[in-house]
Scaffold this motif. Sequence first.
Motif, PDB file in Angstrom:
ATOM      1  N   ASP A 123      27.196 -35.652 -32.326  1.00 10.57           N
ATOM      2  CA  ASP A 123      28.427 -35.147 -32.947  1.00 10.57           C
ATOM      3  C   ASP A 123      29.298 -34.400 -31.930  1.00 10.57           C
ATOM      4  O   ASP A 123      30.518 -34.329 -32.085  1.00 10.57           O
ATOM      5  N   ALA A 124      28.653 -33.859 -30.898  1.00 12.89           N
ATOM      6  CA  ALA A 124      29.397 -33.156 -29.845  1.00 12.89           C
ATOM      7  C   ALA A 124      29.850 -34.122 -28.750  1.00 12.89           C
ATOM      8  O   ALA A 124      30.297 -33.699 -27.685  1.00 12.89           O
ATOM      9  N   ARG A 125      29.709 -35.416 -29.009  1.00 11.51           N
ATOM     10  CA  ARG A 125      30.140 -36.484 -28.107  1.00 11.51           C
ATOM     11  C   ARG A 125      29.304 -36.580 -26.835  1.00 11.51           C
ATOM     12  O   ARG A 125      29.820 -36.829 -25.745  1.00 11.51           O
ATOM     13  N   ALA A 126      28.021 -36.403 -26.997  1.00 10.43           N
ATOM     14  CA  ALA A 126      27.129 -36.666 -25.875  1.00 10.43           C
ATOM     15  C   ALA A 126      27.198 -38.153 -25.541  1.00 10.43           C
ATOM     16  O   ALA A 126      27.290 -39.008 -26.432  1.00 10.43           O
ATOM     17  N   ASP A 127      27.154 -38.480 -24.259  1.00  9.76           N
ATOM     18  CA  ASP A 127      27.296 -39.862 -23.802  1.00  9.76           C
ATOM     19  C   ASP A 127      25.996 -40.627 -24.003  1.00  9.76           C
ATOM     20  O   ASP A 127      24.992 -40.378 -23.320  1.00  9.76           O
ATOM     21  N   VAL A 128      25.994 -41.576 -24.938  1.00  9.29           N
ATOM     22  CA  VAL A 128      24.774 -42.326 -25.253  1.00  9.29           C
ATOM     23  C   VAL A 128      24.449 -43.361 -24.187  1.00  9.29           C
ATOM     24  O   VAL A 128      23.351 -43.910 -24.161  1.00  9.29           O
ATOM     25  N   ARG A 129      25.395 -43.652 -23.307  1.00 10.51           N
ATOM     26  CA  ARG A 129      25.160 -44.685 -22.294  1.00 10.51           C
ATOM     27  C   ARG A 129      24.821 -44.115 -20.921  1.00 10.51           C
ATOM     28  O   ARG A 129      24.559 -44.877 -19.995  1.00 10.51           O
TER      29      ARG A 129
ATOM     30  N   ALA B 219      24.953 -46.813 -33.360  1.00 12.35           N
ATOM     31  CA  ALA B 219      26.268 -46.722 -34.003  1.00 12.35           C
ATOM     32  C   ALA B 219      27.291 -46.034 -33.096  1.00 12.35           C
ATOM     33  O   ALA B 219      28.496 -46.292 -33.204  1.00 12.35           O
ATOM     34  N   LYS B 220      26.816 -45.177 -32.188  1.00  9.27           N
ATOM     35  CA  LYS B 220      27.706 -44.474 -31.260  1.00  9.27           C
ATOM     36  C   LYS B 220      27.993 -45.291 -29.994  1.00  9.27           C
ATOM     37  O   LYS B 220      28.676 -44.807 -29.089  1.00  9.27           O
TER      38      LYS B 220
END
Length: 434
Positions: free
Chosen positions: A100-106, A133-134
């Motif tokens: 939710d805090a926009r951590a980079d999933v990649r 989903a992100k």
Amino acid sequence: MTALACLIATPAQADTLADALATADPITVEGALKAGADANAPLLYGESPLAHAIETQDPALVAVLLKHGAKPNVIDAEGLTPLSLACERGSTAIVVQLLDARADVRKPGPDGVTPLAVCARYSGAETVTQMLAKGAKADSLDARGQTPLMWAASAGNLGAIAALLKAGAKVNRATGEGFTPLFFAITSGSGEATRALLDAGADTTHRGPENTSALQLALYQKNWRAAEMLAPLDFDLAERDRNGEQPLHVAAKGGDTALIDLLLAKGADVNGLTGPSRIKWVTEANFGMPPAPVPPTPPLLLAAQAGQVKAMKRLVAGGANRTFVAENGVNVVLAAASGHSAAALEEALALAPNANVADAKGTTPLHLVIGGGMHDQLGAMLKVLAAHGAKPTLANARGTTPAQMAEGGLATVKAVYDQVFGQTAAPVLATNRP
């Protein structure tokens, strides 16, 4: 100031935050942040306050730091992001907070491992689904060529496996060494994970390192449930693995009667013999010696040596030759005597009733049992042999009797031997020299 205060690399405000983090109390930490402490001030060894909070596995502490500007993508001294750390620690709530805090999933680690791969191993389906989903890629490769599905399979993580397969993860992708998700699932020991990948279309004809089949790998790993799923498929049951063993040999040693039944029903040779090992022994480094070569041996003798009584019975019922004698003179009784099971020795003597049988070197079952050292079955095995007329006065090819072995061996073994056969060593009455 507490001892943990020295973990902060910068003075003043950082010291206050370090003290607050040491309490693991969100209210205290928020007080320090409101007083001006920097939520991103690195700790000693490069740990960030956010990483420290994640280690506590307290979502409230993580929330306070994020609220006051902690960066969700800051990399620590080891190149790891808070998201990867959260995935490894397994808290779904904290992973969701970071997403939710926009951590980079990649963003991968130094070895190319993505947070999704770490979560696929350590977290559940919900976490993996959220990361997909992100924008996390289901088939991202790390430096070893492993995908998140392989990471999930290696842990037997059914929820993560299902989520990744639903997202289109390739079920038959292989690493450079030849490991597929199915191989990772087998290695995990999970029958359920193996089943999930088989149902998803895993290629059972794929060969891994050293030309190893999926069935052979399951047998190596003693993953009997996986082996039971694979055995009914189209495998060559006469093929020998790197140890020179066919599947039935391994099942016999493992004592898995369900697998034995499956293999026999598929046509495995109940009297098939082992072949030479392909293992290259390296012994020069410690001046050791490789093990002596094992002559061709059928499953029944292997089961007897391993103490697998139920397996012995199944093999005999399936047509095993109870009178088989190996090239070195070992029969089922001698095989059982070299193990540590009185029940297997009793069963072997029922199949071949001669407690004084000798191998090519004149070694009798009693020689073998005494030479096997102290173990919890020693007394029971000696009693079995005594009840069947074993003679402690028969000499082997070196002229040594079991009585002499007991007299000159371990005191603990001699004490048990004396309880069964008495303390006086009788003279040699006969010889088993070939």
